[in-house]
Scaffold this active site. Sequence first.
Site, mmCIF file in Angstrom:
data_model
loop_
_atom_site.group_PDB
_atom_site.id
_atom_site.type_symbol
_atom_site.label_atom_id
_atom_site.label_comp_id
_atom_site.label_asym_id
_atom_site.label_seq_id
_atom_site.Cartn_x
_atom_site.Cartn_y
_atom_site.Cartn_z
ATOM 1 N N CYS A 91 1.118 -5.895 4.610
ATOM 2 C CA CYS A 91 -0.304 -5.616 4.835
ATOM 3 C C CYS A 91 -1.120 -5.608 3.551
ATOM 4 O O CYS A 91 -2.334 -5.776 3.588
ATOM 5 C CB CYS A 91 -0.482 -4.275 5.553
ATOM 6 S SG CYS A 91 0.209 -4.252 7.223
ATOM 7 N N HIS A 344 -7.844 -5.098 11.155
ATOM 8 C CA HIS A 344 -6.798 -5.198 10.136
ATOM 9 C C HIS A 344 -6.164 -6.581 10.219
ATOM 10 O O HIS A 344 -5.083 -6.754 10.787
ATOM 11 C CB HIS A 344 -5.762 -4.108 10.374
ATOM 12 C CG HIS A 344 -4.639 -4.075 9.390
ATOM 13 N ND1 HIS A 344 -4.683 -4.695 8.156
ATOM 14 C CD2 HIS A 344 -3.408 -3.468 9.453
ATOM 15 C CE1 HIS A 344 -3.549 -4.486 7.511
ATOM 16 N NE2 HIS A 344 -2.761 -3.743 8.291
ATOM 17 N N CYS A 374 -0.865 0.977 2.976
ATOM 18 C CA CYS A 374 0.542 1.080 3.351
ATOM 19 C C CYS A 374 1.050 -0.306 3.754
ATOM 20 O O CYS A 374 0.308 -1.120 4.305
ATOM 21 C CB CYS A 374 0.733 2.078 4.481
ATOM 22 S SG CYS A 374 -0.152 1.694 6.009
#
Length: 388
Positions: A91, A344, A374
């Site tokens: 990510c 996201h 994260c």
Amino acid sequence: MRSAVIVDAIRTPSGKGKAGGGLSEIHPATLLAGVLAELVARNDLDPALVDDVVTGCVTQAGEQAGNIGRTAVLAAGFPESVPATTVDRQCGSSQQAAHFAAQGVISGAYDIAIACGVESMSRAPMFSNTQGKDVNRGPLAHRYPEGFVQQGISAEVIAARWKFDRAALDEFAARSHRLAAATAAAGGFDRELVAAGALTADETIRPSTTAEGLAGLRPAFADEQYLTRFPEIDWSITPGNSSPLTDGASAALIMGEDTAAKLGLRPRARFHSFAVLGDDPLLMLTAVVPATRKVLDRAGLAIDDIDAYEVNEAFAPVPLVWRHELNADPERLNPRGGAIALGHPLGASGTRILSTLLNHLEQTDGRYGLMTMCEAGGLANATIIERL
């Protein structure tokens, strides 16, 4: 030491990452190419001057395979001499791309670089690059005999161990939508947004979201097989307090402060400090805490010196545990909403957050901004920028 500065940072609107989403008909390389072309055009920069384009992308399969950064550079009309590479730190891929680009400038390897990211979760579904297999099970079985779990289960374990109940998670999620909707209505995102296809605004923001409405959603990851292993789980993670599947692209123009002066470009911020760190791969999502401590220590700053914090809202427990462990001011945390509302798009999220943080500092006269993300495998990047 030579400074690496941010001249500009832009992003597409967030499109729903499913068939029929506002960006789902656009090839991901074309999506990123549009952002790259706009980035150089609006800064009147000859793209031939770009030393490298560092691209974040997580699901490097299907249309996102084959070094999508290079494909996008060529599709954007850049000269063939401009190189590109594609990186995967899950990510945090485009946040890592920004680190690599800025560090290349600081070292003198680059004068001008672009850090960017793209993810079309509608066209290259998450986990399609692994065919659904647990690719880590074999080589890591000797060290982690019980195996890892998916991120949703990690979020459940974190919520339970830090005692964040369903009401707290849903209230934080509703806050994300409320702040994002207010920022959008006030034009706060306008400078960072560039249209993609017919989409001109984030379609993931739901202004009418309330904690009461979210309370009716069913848990997304409930699976009795985990109750023996994690009896503390209350099954509190839902689609409403998690980030949605999202399509998007983003990019930042990074160069030496001396180079910007030569070109007559005004730097908007400089990179102050960097950190990347690993933590427990089972909890997976908690590395943002030690990564933040590490970057603050390197910067010689305290948490109260930071004017705004961006902690990616992969799941509501992540920013909540970060806030708790750092004793951070809740008003400075994700002040324009976060990924629960803004989406996201995996590989694009790092430079998306960078663009939002930069604009917030400028519009509120802030000096320092911190962002952390994260990442699967128990990783996290942390970055501090200073507005100029």
